[in-house]
Structure formats: C-alpha cells, structure tokens
Write an enzyme that holds these catalytic residues in place. Structure first.
Site, PDB file in Angstrom:
ATOM      1  N   HIS A  79       3.042   3.485  -9.094  1.00  0.00           N
ATOM      2  CA  HIS A  79       2.848   2.070  -9.422  1.00  0.00           C
ATOM      3  C   HIS A  79       4.085   1.493 -10.106  1.00  0.00           C
ATOM      4  CE1 HIS A  79      -1.192   2.284  -8.025  1.00  0.00           C
ATOM      5  NE2 HIS A  79      -1.638   3.035  -9.014  1.00  0.00           N
ATOM      6  N   ASP A  90       0.836  -1.202   0.000  1.00  0.00           N
ATOM      7  CA  ASP A  90       0.000   0.000   0.000  1.00  0.00           C
ATOM      8  C   ASP A  90       0.873   1.256   0.000  1.00  0.00           C
ATOM      9  OD1 ASP A  90      -2.323   1.470   0.038  1.00  0.00           O
ATOM     10  OD2 ASP A  90      -2.620   1.305   2.198  1.00  0.00           O
ATOM     11  N   LEU A 149      11.117 -20.616  -4.137  1.00  0.00           N
ATOM     12  CA  LEU A 149      10.081 -19.733  -3.601  1.00  0.00           C
ATOM     13  C   LEU A 149       8.858 -19.823  -4.498  1.00  0.00           C
ATOM     14  CD1 LEU A 149       9.345 -17.300  -1.588  1.00  0.00           C
ATOM     15  CD2 LEU A 149       9.971 -15.817  -3.509  1.00  0.00           C
ATOM     16  N   ARG A 202       1.726  -4.912   6.324  1.00  0.00           N
ATOM     17  CA  ARG A 202       1.057  -3.887   5.524  1.00  0.00           C
ATOM     18  C   ARG A 202       1.883  -2.616   5.577  1.00  0.00           C
ATOM     19  NH1 ARG A 202      -5.077  -2.381   4.335  1.00  0.00           N
ATOM     20  NH2 ARG A 202      -4.659  -0.583   3.018  1.00  0.00           N
TER      21      ARG A 202
END
Length: 220
Positions: free
Chosen positions: A25, A8, A120, A168
């Site tokens: 972005h 975020d 992974l 977050r």
C-alpha cells in the site's frame, strides 16, 4: 478526457516480495503521486478518478483498514505541495461519513485549498460503491420530487462526467462495482501489471492505444 483507474495488486506485490501487505500500500501511494503528476501535465486528461477504498473494503482485517485510513491522511498532508505545484484540484466521491473526524477534516481542507485549480481534477473514490452511489442518487431525486429521467439520475450521481478510458491493473478482468453508470461507453484496458509496478510509460502506451480505438457509441 476522463480517465478512471482501478488500482489493484498492492497486496500481491508485497506477498511476492515476502513483505507485509502494508508495504504494498505504501508503494502504491507513491505510484498515485507519479501518475497524478503525469496526468496533470497531460493537457488531454481533465479528470483522473482513482478507486482507493470501496464499500466492500471494510471486510478486510481491521489492522489493514486502520493502516489504509492513516496512509490516506498522511498522503493528503504530505502531498499537498504536489497538488499545489501541479495545480491539481482534489475531489472525493463516496460516503466519507464513516471516516474519523481527523481524516474528514484533512479531506475537506485539501478540497478547499485546491478548489480553484484547473489543470487536472483528481477524484478519489473513498468508501465508494457504484450501486450505493446510484441508490443515493435516486433517494435524492425522491426527496426533491424530481422525475426519474436519465438526465436527473446523471446529475445526482457523485460524479456526472462519463468515463472515456477505464484501466484496471493486476490482471483481474472485472469492474468491481466501480462507476457502473459512468463507464457505459468507456474503453477498457486490463493490464497484468500490479499497481505498485505501474508507471507513466505503461500509461502512455495505453493512452496511445486508446487513441486508435473507434468509439461508435452503439452506432456504425
């Protein structure tokens, strides 16, 4: 370990610098590569699940949504060598049926090329919402005439592995409809760092703090 991250702060990062949200972005996508590479080379981390596009994100301006779709397609194309070099298996959770045919083909191609890698598993949550996931899981069970049990719900989810650590970024303290079932006993960390500024050093600090926590799972 299953590490999940709510990425975020891209828009706020761009706004602070007088840039378009799209620049945030773009920078955020660079951080995805950096964090994924770090996790691929950390033997303690088996799964990295990233909240990339939620079922609610369609409410954003069409120009931004279109940009995000193109950014994702270009990212998967450009970073395929990174997946291969670091032996990262690529997976997706969520309903991608709304995506363009070209993007869906790129997603499926990346999954196919990387399916045998084991260092992974990187999971991108795309057009994902946990309530939608749980609803779809129950519908599957009804169609298969399965008994409604904890185990059956778990196995019919998009991803069945419980989350160990949820991070977050950006200072928001909420989980935003992300992996609600899987984070039942996850340790949670909320950092004020915006996602484009998040880095491997901060992740390492969080991982070290995580190791100090006493996970009792409801016990004493």
């Amino acid at each position: 370990m299953h590490l999940a991250i709510i990425m975020d702060g891209n828009g706020r990062w761009a706004k602070q610098r007088g840039l378009k949200r799209t620049e945030g972005h773009k920078k955020g996508a660079e951080v995805v590569k950096e964090i994924t590479t770090y996790c691929a080379n950390n033997p303690e981390i088996e799964i990295l699940t990233l909240y990339a596009f939620s079922t609610e994100n369609w409410k954003r301006p069409k120009i931004e949504v279109d940009f995000l779709m193109k950014l994702l397609e270009n990212y998967l194309k450009k970073e395929l060598p990174t997946y291969i070099e670091n032996e990262v298996r690529f997976e997706v959770i969520g309903d991608i049926s709304k995506f363009s045919p070209n993007l869906r083909k790129r997603i499926e191609y990346t999954k196919e090329v990387t399916k045998d890698f084991k260092k992974l598993t990187q999971v991108l949550a795309l057009n994902y919402g946990s309530r939608d996931e749980i609803t779809r899981a129950i519908k599957k069970m009804i169609e298969k005439n399965e008994e409604i049990t904890y185990e059956n719900i778990q196995k019919n989810l998009d991803i069945s592995r419980d989350v160990d650590l949820l991070i977050r970024t950006s200072g928001e303290i909420r989980v935003s409809n992300f992996l609600l079932w899987q984070i039942a006993y996850a340790e949670m960390f909320f950092t004020k760092t915006l996602w484009p500024d998040f880095n491997t050093q901060e992740l390492e600090n969080i991982l070290n703090e995580f190791k100090k926590r006493d996970r009792r799972y409801g016990g004493i």
